[in-house]
Design an enzyme around this catalytic site. Structure first.
Site: not given
Ligand code: AMP
Length: 115
Positions: A103, A101, A97, A88, A30-32
Site C-alpha cells: 500500500h 501488495h 486479499v 499487511n 488505485r485502492d477501491i
Molecule cells: P489488505 O487488507 O492489506 O489485504 O488490502 C487489500 C486492499 O485491496 C484493501 O485496501 C481493499 O480496499 C483493496 N481492494 C480490494 N479489491 C479491490 C479492487 N477490486 N480494486 C482495487 N482495490 C481493491
C-alpha cells in the site's frame, strides 16, 4: 495467474481497476476504498500469497516494488511531505486479499501506526 484472485484478474485485465503503472514485473492501481488522497496498491504480477511465501529468488521483485513506490510517490507529488508503505500479512496483520501488495498511502498527515 490464480483462479479466484481479484488481483490476478486485474493484472490480466479481466477485472477493471484504475491502473496507474505496469511493467513486466508489477502492476499498480488505485485502492477501491482509499483511506487517504493517494492510496495505490503496488502488486507483483506473479501470484505470491503473502510475505510468508516470499522466496529468495523473489528478492529483486520485492526491491522493484519499492522502486515503483518511490516513482509513484514522486508522480503523486507526495514525496516531499512523506507517505506510508504498508504490507499487511495474515489475519492478525489485517490482510484481506491474499496476493502480496504494497500500500502506498499519502496526501495527509497520518497517526502513528503503533498508537
Ligand atoms: P489488505 O487488507 O492489506 O489485504 O488490502 C487489500 C486492499 O485491496 C484493501 O485496501 C481493499 O480496499 C483493496 N481492494 C480490494 N479489491 C479491490 C479492487 N477490486 N480494486 C482495487 N482495490 C481493491
Amino acid at each position: 495467474m490464480t483462479d479466484h484472485c481479484i488481483f490476478c484478474k486485474i493484472i490480466a485485465r479481466e477485472a477493471r481497476a484504475d491502473i496507474v503503472y505496469h511493467d513486466e514485473q508489477v502492476t499498480a492501481f488505485r485502492d477501491i476504498h482509499p483511506v487517504a488522497p493517494t492510496h495505490i496498491l503496488i502488486v507483483p504480477n506473479k501470484h505470491i500469497e503473502s510475505v510468508n511465501a516470499v522466496a529468495p529468488e523473489d528478492e529483486p521483485l520485492m526491491g522493484h516494488l519499492f522502486t515503483v513506490a518511490g516513482k509513484l510517490a514522486r508522480e503523486e507529488g507526495i514525496h516531499h511531505n512523506g507517505y506510508r508503505l504498508i504490507v499487511n500479512t495474515g489475519a492478525d496483520g489485517g490482510q484481506t486479499v491474499f496476493h502480496l501488495h504494497l500500500h502506498l498511502i499519502g496526501g495527509q498527515r497520518m497517526q502513528h501506526p503503533m498508537g
